[in-house]
Design a protein around this motif. Structure first.
Motif, mmCIF file in Angstrom:
data_model
loop_
_atom_site.group_PDB
_atom_site.id
_atom_site.type_symbol
_atom_site.label_atom_id
_atom_site.label_comp_id
_atom_site.label_asym_id
_atom_site.label_seq_id
_atom_site.Cartn_x
_atom_site.Cartn_y
_atom_site.Cartn_z
ATOM 1 N N CYS A 102 2.167 8.026 -9.656
ATOM 2 C CA CYS A 102 1.819 7.355 -8.515
ATOM 3 C C CYS A 102 2.784 7.922 -7.561
ATOM 4 C CB CYS A 102 1.983 5.558 -8.716
ATOM 5 S SG CYS A 102 0.812 4.952 -9.894
ATOM 6 N N GLU A 146 4.526 2.855 -14.136
ATOM 7 C CA GLU A 146 3.982 1.881 -14.749
ATOM 8 C C GLU A 146 3.000 2.215 -15.974
ATOM 9 O OE1 GLU A 146 5.307 -0.819 -13.423
ATOM 10 O OE2 GLU A 146 4.369 -2.176 -14.787
ATOM 11 N N SER A 147 2.206 3.701 -15.678
ATOM 12 C CA SER A 147 1.194 3.633 -16.822
ATOM 13 C C SER A 147 1.578 4.449 -18.104
ATOM 14 C CB SER A 147 0.395 4.626 -16.078
ATOM 15 O OG SER A 147 0.871 5.735 -15.624
ATOM 16 N N CYS A 194 4.932 3.176 -7.238
ATOM 17 C CA CYS A 194 4.818 2.426 -8.342
ATOM 18 C C CYS A 194 5.300 1.111 -8.460
ATOM 19 C CB CYS A 194 4.953 3.419 -9.696
ATOM 20 S SG CYS A 194 3.899 2.907 -10.966
ATOM 21 N N ASP A 195 4.671 0.203 -9.148
ATOM 22 C CA ASP A 195 5.167 -1.012 -9.206
ATOM 23 C C ASP A 195 6.763 -1.345 -9.156
ATOM 24 O OD1 ASP A 195 2.659 -1.395 -9.898
ATOM 25 O OD2 ASP A 195 2.782 -2.800 -11.415
ATOM 26 N N HIS A 204 -0.673 5.203 -5.450
ATOM 27 C CA HIS A 204 -0.466 4.148 -6.486
ATOM 28 C C HIS A 204 -1.548 3.406 -6.803
ATOM 29 C CE1 HIS A 204 -0.233 1.095 -3.336
ATOM 30 N NE2 HIS A 204 1.029 1.687 -2.773
ATOM 31 N N CYS A 205 -1.928 2.550 -7.540
ATOM 32 C CA CYS A 205 -3.070 1.634 -7.718
ATOM 33 C C CYS A 205 -3.661 1.051 -6.512
ATOM 34 C CB CYS A 205 -2.926 0.575 -8.893
ATOM 35 S SG CYS A 205 -2.390 1.114 -10.463
ATOM 36 N N ALA A 228 1.911 -2.910 -7.041
ATOM 37 C CA ALA A 228 2.229 -1.628 -6.337
ATOM 38 C C ALA A 228 1.815 -2.267 -4.706
ATOM 39 C CB ALA A 228 1.858 -0.590 -6.493
HETATM 40 FE FE1 FES Z 1 1.419 3.037 -10.761
HETATM 41 FE FE2 FES Z 1 -0.432 0.961 -11.008
HETATM 42 S S1 FES Z 1 0.340 2.414 -12.442
HETATM 43 S S2 FES Z 1 0.888 1.434 -9.286
#
Ligand code: FES
Length: 383
Positions: free
Chosen positions: A50, A82-83, A118-119, A190-191, A197
């Motif tokens: 992200c 996060e991933s 990312c988050d 990001h998502c 995020a």
């Molecule tokens: Fe990075 Fe969702 S995995 S914001």
């Protein structure tokens, strides 16, 4: 005297050392003349997909700093993807915040630009910077473009679970499943649902810690680079004005963020992250505040996972300024933001281009949609 001059302003042996090693990059002597030194705190990492475009973003910030007469110095901090990261990125949020805090505190920095996406990168950087309380501005990486798969939209998250079940049930081929991977996440960013995020990017903007529009501009939209460059210019002015974080992160700012979180259908993770940021800057914010300030407010945004649309649609509809404008009846309008204006001044004329995405306060997407704090034997908490 600027903080950085405690390093670069010295005429003794230590001053020689501080300047000489930096001169290895060809930095001329007159650049140590007391101009604002801006640290660009970068969470770039190929292990945090992200944030993998953050080198480009950092270059734009640097151009802005140069243009305004500052001296940019980029530095890396721990990046939490996060991933990928096991066992969970949340385990390392506080560790990352310590990295940020000590990197800022231990170096000749007068002002900071936080590059986060990312988050957990957003709360970690906000927390670490808040502990230092220098002039600071946030620049989010921006959401990915909407996922597109065979004529339909794919949002980060929920559809992964749905499609994996379809494969198990024999309703989707393994080849189609692989194809969908490329279609869901097809650009930098990001998502692009209102997950953590996008929620935290919105919180940064609602707190007044970024320039207006930060939350929703897609990562690959040229205007994301413009925002990064403008933030580089602005942080130099913030140092000159000594506009430190604690002047922006007031109780009013956190109350606004709680209200905005309700209005956007934001993630419940915002609760723990905002409480942590408030604790670092010395604002008394409690779990109960989320109930008292937010839970009766309506959700105005029809975005996944609560609704249908994605962050790209949110940006085209007007982005967060359009939501904040709708919140006029409940907003602390005088809360200061990084551009030196109040949150209300920034948003009072914000246009709304699509009422199907951003609903009116009086005709919301969902009523009573804020976060309610539950207590009981399923979630005992110490008071
Ligand atoms: Fe990075 Fe969702 S995995 S914001």
């Amino acid at each position: 005297m600027r903080r950085s001059q405690a390093w670069f302003g010295r005429r003794d042996r230590d001053g020689f050392i501080y300047r000489s090693w930096l001169k290895n990059r060809g930095i001329p002597h007159d650049q140590f003349d007391g101009r604002p030194v801006i640290g660009i705190c970068n969470t770039y990492s190929e292990l945090t997909p992200c944030n993998s475009h953050f080198r480009t973003l950092a270059e734009q910030v640097k151009i802005g700093v140069w243009e305004a007469g500052g001296f940019p110095l980029e530095f890396p901090v721990m990046s939490l993807g996060e991933s990928m990261l096991r066992p969970t990125a949340m385990l390392f949020r506080n560790l990352a915040s310590m990295d940020v805090e000590e990197s800022i505190r231990g170096n000749p920095i007068d002002g900071v630009v936080l590059l986060m996406g990312c988050d957990k990168t957003t709360p970690a950087l906000m927390m670490g910077a808040a502990s230092c309380d220098l002039p600071t501005i946030g620049v989010s990486g921006g959401p990915m473009l909407s996922g597109k798969f065979r004529g339909a939209e794919l949002g980060s998250g929920t559809d992964v679970w749905k499609m994996s079940e379809e494969v198990r049930a024999g309703q989707m081929s393994q080849e189609d499943f692989f194809e969908a991977e490329s279609c869901m996440h097809r650009s930098h960013g990001h998502c692009m649902t209102m997950g953590t995020a996008s929620t935290m990017a919105s919180m940064v903007e609602a707190l007044g810690m970024s320039l207006p529009g930060n939350a929703a501009i897609p990562a690959v939209d040229g205007r994301r680079n413009v925002l990064a460059r403008a933030s580089g210019r602005r942080i130099v002015e913030m140092v000159k004005d000594n506009l430190v974080m604690s002047k922006i992160l007031t109780r009013d700012a956190f109350e606004n963020a709680i209200r905005v979180n309700a209005a956007i259908g934001g993630s419940t993770n915002a609760v723990i992250h905002l409480l942590a940021i408030a604790g670092r800057i010395g604002v008394k914010l409690k779990l109960e505040d989320w109930d008292a300030l937010g839970h009766e407010l309506p959700c105005l945004l029809d975005l996944q996972p609560s609704g249908r649309h994605l962050m790209e649609d949110f940006y085209y509809a007007g982005g967060l300024p359009a939501v904040i404008r709708e919140l006029e009846p409940v907003l602390a309008r005088d809360a200061l933001t990084v551009n030196g204006k109040t949150l209300w001044d920034n948003c009072k004329d914000a246009p709304n281009w699509n009422r199907e995405v951003i609903h009116a306060f009086g005709a919301p997407f969902k009523a009573n949609a804020g976060i309610a704090v539950l207590r009981g034997n399923l979630c005992p908490t110490a008071r």
